[in-house]
Design a protein around this motif. Structure first.
Motif, PDB file in Angstrom:
ATOM      1  N   THR A 100      15.143 106.458  -8.708  1.00  0.00           N
ATOM      2  CA  THR A 100      14.603 105.563  -9.730  1.00  0.00           C
ATOM      3  C   THR A 100      13.182 105.150  -9.380  1.00  0.00           C
ATOM      4  OG1 THR A 100      16.775 104.686 -10.364  1.00  0.00           O
ATOM      5  CG2 THR A 100      14.863 103.322 -10.866  1.00  0.00           C
ATOM      6  N   VAL A 101      12.267 105.384 -10.306  1.00  0.00           N
ATOM      7  CA  VAL A 101      10.895 104.880 -10.189  1.00  0.00           C
ATOM      8  C   VAL A 101      10.446 104.494 -11.592  1.00  0.00           C
ATOM      9  CG1 VAL A 101      10.023 107.258 -10.189  1.00  0.00           C
ATOM     10  CG2 VAL A 101       8.516 105.394  -9.529  1.00  0.00           C
ATOM     11  N   VAL A 102      10.097 103.223 -11.743  1.00  0.00           N
ATOM     12  CA  VAL A 102       9.717 102.696 -13.058  1.00  0.00           C
ATOM     13  C   VAL A 102       8.338 102.045 -12.973  1.00  0.00           C
ATOM     14  CG1 VAL A 102      12.073 102.350 -13.897  1.00  0.00           C
ATOM     15  CG2 VAL A 102      10.984 100.551 -12.543  1.00  0.00           C
ATOM     16  N   GLN A 103       7.765 101.812 -14.145  1.00  0.00           N
ATOM     17  CA  GLN A 103       6.453 101.171 -14.233  1.00  0.00           C
ATOM     18  C   GLN A 103       6.555  99.957 -15.154  1.00  0.00           C
ATOM     19  OE1 GLN A 103       3.166 103.739 -15.171  1.00  0.00           O
ATOM     20  NE2 GLN A 103       3.632 105.176 -13.547  1.00  0.00           N
ATOM     21  N   PRO A 104       6.980  98.818 -14.608  1.00  0.00           N
ATOM     22  CA  PRO A 104       7.056  97.616 -15.443  1.00  0.00           C
ATOM     23  C   PRO A 104       5.671  97.259 -15.976  1.00  0.00           C
ATOM     24  CG  PRO A 104       8.112  97.267 -13.291  1.00  0.00           C
ATOM     25  CD  PRO A 104       7.358  98.548 -13.206  1.00  0.00           C
ATOM     26  N   ASP A 105       5.625  96.633 -17.134  1.00  0.00           N
ATOM     27  CA  ASP A 105       4.325  96.208 -17.663  1.00  0.00           C
ATOM     28  C   ASP A 105       3.643  95.249 -16.700  1.00  0.00           C
ATOM     29  OD1 ASP A 105       4.132  97.617 -20.150  1.00  0.00           O
ATOM     30  OD2 ASP A 105       5.785  96.391 -20.870  1.00  0.00           O
ATOM     31  N   ILE A 106       4.409  94.316 -16.148  1.00  0.00           N
ATOM     32  CA  ILE A 106       3.889  93.380 -15.148  1.00  0.00           C
ATOM     33  C   ILE A 106       5.007  93.104 -14.156  1.00  0.00           C
ATOM     34  CG2 ILE A 106       3.029  91.016 -14.735  1.00  0.00           C
ATOM     35  CD1 ILE A 106       1.934  91.043 -17.598  1.00  0.00           C
ATOM     36  N   CYS A 107       4.667  92.982 -12.881  1.00  0.00           N
ATOM     37  CA  CYS A 107       5.664  92.554 -11.900  1.00  0.00           C
ATOM     38  C   CYS A 107       5.010  91.687 -10.839  1.00  0.00           C
ATOM     39  CB  CYS A 107       6.391  93.740 -11.269  1.00  0.00           C
ATOM     40  SG  CYS A 107       5.372  94.833 -10.274  1.00  0.00           S
ATOM     41  N   VAL A 108       5.808  90.820 -10.267  1.00  0.00           N
ATOM     42  CA  VAL A 108       5.367  89.941  -9.183  1.00  0.00           C
ATOM     43  C   VAL A 108       6.210  90.258  -7.951  1.00  0.00           C
ATOM     44  CG1 VAL A 108       5.173  87.562  -8.363  1.00  0.00           C
ATOM     45  CG2 VAL A 108       4.611  88.118 -10.748  1.00  0.00           C
ATOM     46  N   VAL A 109       5.535  90.505  -6.838  1.00  0.00           N
ATOM     47  CA  VAL A 109       6.204  90.841  -5.582  1.00  0.00           C
ATOM     48  C   VAL A 109       5.829  89.785  -4.552  1.00  0.00           C
ATOM     49  CG1 VAL A 109       6.505  92.583  -3.786  1.00  0.00           C
ATOM     50  CG2 VAL A 109       6.040  93.297  -6.140  1.00  0.00           C
ATOM     51  N   CYS A 110       6.842  89.099  -4.023  1.00  0.00           N
ATOM     52  CA  CYS A 110       6.582  88.036  -3.047  1.00  0.00           C
ATOM     53  C   CYS A 110       6.807  88.491  -1.608  1.00  0.00           C
ATOM     54  CB  CYS A 110       7.440  86.808  -3.363  1.00  0.00           C
ATOM     55  SG  CYS A 110       7.007  86.035  -4.947  1.00  0.00           S
ATOM     56  N   ASP A 111       7.587  89.552  -1.406  1.00  0.00           N
ATOM     57  CA  ASP A 111       7.784  90.132  -0.079  1.00  0.00           C
ATOM     58  C   ASP A 111       6.783  91.274   0.079  1.00  0.00           C
ATOM     59  OD1 ASP A 111       8.549  91.306   2.265  1.00  0.00           O
ATOM     60  OD2 ASP A 111      10.641  91.649   1.689  1.00  0.00           O
ATOM     61  N   THR A 112       5.664  90.999   0.727  1.00  0.00           N
ATOM     62  CA  THR A 112       4.598  92.003   0.815  1.00  0.00           C
ATOM     63  C   THR A 112       4.984  93.195   1.691  1.00  0.00           C
ATOM     64  OG1 THR A 112       3.548  90.710   2.589  1.00  0.00           O
ATOM     65  CG2 THR A 112       2.760  90.343   0.340  1.00  0.00           C
ATOM     66  N   ASN A 113       6.093  93.092   2.435  1.00  0.00           N
ATOM     67  CA  ASN A 113       6.577  94.245   3.195  1.00  0.00           C
ATOM     68  C   ASN A 113       7.040  95.368   2.280  1.00  0.00           C
ATOM     69  OD1 ASN A 113       6.196  93.168   5.825  1.00  0.00           O
ATOM     70  ND2 ASN A 113       8.077  91.964   5.622  1.00  0.00           N
ATOM     71  N   LYS A 114       7.311  95.049   1.023  1.00  0.00           N
ATOM     72  CA  LYS A 114       7.733  96.068   0.059  1.00  0.00           C
ATOM     73  C   LYS A 114       6.553  96.863  -0.496  1.00  0.00           C
ATOM     74  CE  LYS A 114      11.846  93.512  -1.517  1.00  0.00           C
ATOM     75  NZ  LYS A 114      12.511  92.879  -2.685  1.00  0.00           N
ATOM     76  N   LEU A 115       5.340  96.407  -0.228  1.00  0.00           N
ATOM     77  CA  LEU A 115       4.158  97.037  -0.808  1.00  0.00           C
ATOM     78  C   LEU A 115       3.579  98.095   0.124  1.00  0.00           C
ATOM     79  CD1 LEU A 115       2.393  93.837  -2.208  1.00  0.00           C
ATOM     80  CD2 LEU A 115       3.749  95.511  -3.490  1.00  0.00           C
ATOM     81  N   ASP A 116       3.153  99.214  -0.463  1.00  0.00           N
ATOM     82  CA  ASP A 116       2.428 100.232   0.286  1.00  0.00           C
ATOM     83  C   ASP A 116       1.410 100.868  -0.653  1.00  0.00           C
ATOM     84  OD1 ASP A 116       3.850 102.040  -1.333  1.00  0.00           O
ATOM     85  OD2 ASP A 116       5.358 102.442   0.203  1.00  0.00           O
ATOM     86  N   GLU A 117       0.763 101.913  -0.202  1.00  0.00           N
ATOM     87  CA  GLU A 117      -0.287 102.528  -1.006  1.00  0.00           C
ATOM     88  C   GLU A 117       0.245 103.174  -2.281  1.00  0.00           C
ATOM     89  OE1 GLU A 117      -3.702 102.494  -0.672  1.00  0.00           O
ATOM     90  OE2 GLU A 117      -3.121 100.906   0.694  1.00  0.00           O
ATOM     91  N   LEU A 118       1.545 103.466  -2.320  1.00  0.00           N
ATOM     92  CA  LEU A 118       2.136 104.123  -3.490  1.00  0.00           C
ATOM     93  C   LEU A 118       2.687 103.129  -4.507  1.00  0.00           C
ATOM     94  CD1 LEU A 118       3.998 107.038  -1.683  1.00  0.00           C
ATOM     95  CD2 LEU A 118       1.851 107.156  -2.949  1.00  0.00           C
ATOM     96  N   GLY A 119       2.733 101.860  -4.155  1.00  0.00           N
ATOM     97  CA  GLY A 119       3.267 100.859  -5.070  1.00  0.00           C
ATOM     98  C   GLY A 119       4.213  99.919  -4.355  1.00  0.00           C
ATOM     99  N   CYS A 120       5.385  99.727  -4.949  1.00  0.00           N
ATOM    100  CA  CYS A 120       6.389  98.814  -4.394  1.00  0.00           C
ATOM    101  C   CYS A 120       7.678  99.575  -4.155  1.00  0.00           C
ATOM    102  CB  CYS A 120       6.629  97.657  -5.381  1.00  0.00           C
ATOM    103  SG  CYS A 120       7.921  96.497  -4.882  1.00  0.00           S
ATOM    104  N   LYS A 121       8.259  99.413  -2.971  1.00  0.00           N
ATOM    105  CA  LYS A 121       9.552 100.024  -2.660  1.00  0.00           C
ATOM    106  C   LYS A 121      10.559  98.897  -2.488  1.00  0.00           C
ATOM    107  CE  LYS A 121      11.920 103.276   0.422  1.00  0.00           C
ATOM    108  NZ  LYS A 121      11.831 104.106   1.648  1.00  0.00           N
TER     109      LYS A 121
END
Length: 205
Positions: A100-121
């Motif tokens: 599963t890989v989706v592109q929400p119109d807007i998202c908020v991520v508070c755990d920055t460990n989920k972020l990388d150069e490809l997006g959010c995991k």
């Protein structure tokens, strides 16, 4: 049954070469270079709508700006599409096991460990989808279930033509609606305590 993962070793630049009923993974997704924007939901291919309408883009910009201003100096981050959100079954799943890989119109991520150069995991904390005629069913059914299953704490659905915002909160693993808001109402967020949004500002052209 054979291999459930239909992984090609070559780049694909023509979407017509894909099999609509096949099961694909994020590893496949990374090899696609065609112009069409697509999402994967549990391995199945979903076409995204063509270039968003003016009203859609206006709402997205208005909301992104309001959230970004609110988050200045805070740890949470806001992202607007195109931005890939991968939703693995297990946190350490490799690319060929992520279906599963989706592109929400807007998202908020508070755990920055989920972020990388490809997006959010992993699941964002807040997801916003702005409905369009071609994506309404997907956003209200497939993505609703997907975000619920993966633990997205808050899901906003925006109806541009009606100037309505519907907000769902995750309670004991299931979404409960906080209501549909319209007119001159002000909405708030459980994920972003203190954030207030006037619907008049949101839908201002």
């Amino acid at each position: 049954m054979g291999n459930p993962y239909n992984i090609s070793e070559e780049k694909i630049d023509d979407i017509s070469l894909l099999e609509p009923e096949a099961t694909y993974s994020y590893a496949d997704y990374l090899k696609w270079s065609f112009e069409e924007r697509v999402e994967l939901i549990k391995g199945k291919l979903f076409n995204m709508s063509p270039a968003p309408r003016t009203s859609h883009q206006t709402i997205s910009m208005n909301l992104s700006t309001e959230i970004k201003t609110f988050l200045k100096g805070k740890s949470c981050k806001v992202f607007a599409a195109p931005f890939d959100v991968r939703l693995p079954t297990k946190p350490d799943d490799p690319d060929n096991k992520i279906l599963t890989v989706v592109q929400p119109d807007i998202c908020v991520v508070c755990d920055t460990n989920k972020l990388d150069e490809l997006g959010c995991k992993g699941a964002p904390d807040l997801v916003v989808e702005i409905l369009s005629p071609s994506t309404a069913k997907k956003d209200l059914e497939n993505k609703f279930e997907l975000y619920e299953e993966n633990g997205v704490k808050e899901y906003w659905v925006i109806y541009p033509g009606e100037n309505i915002v519907e907000i769902f909160e995750l309670k004991e693993g299931k979404y409960a609606t906080r209501g549909k808001f319209v007119g001159s109402k002000t909405v708030t967020s459980i994920v972003l305590p203190g954030f207030e949004l006037s619907l008049e500002d949101l839908f201002e052209e």
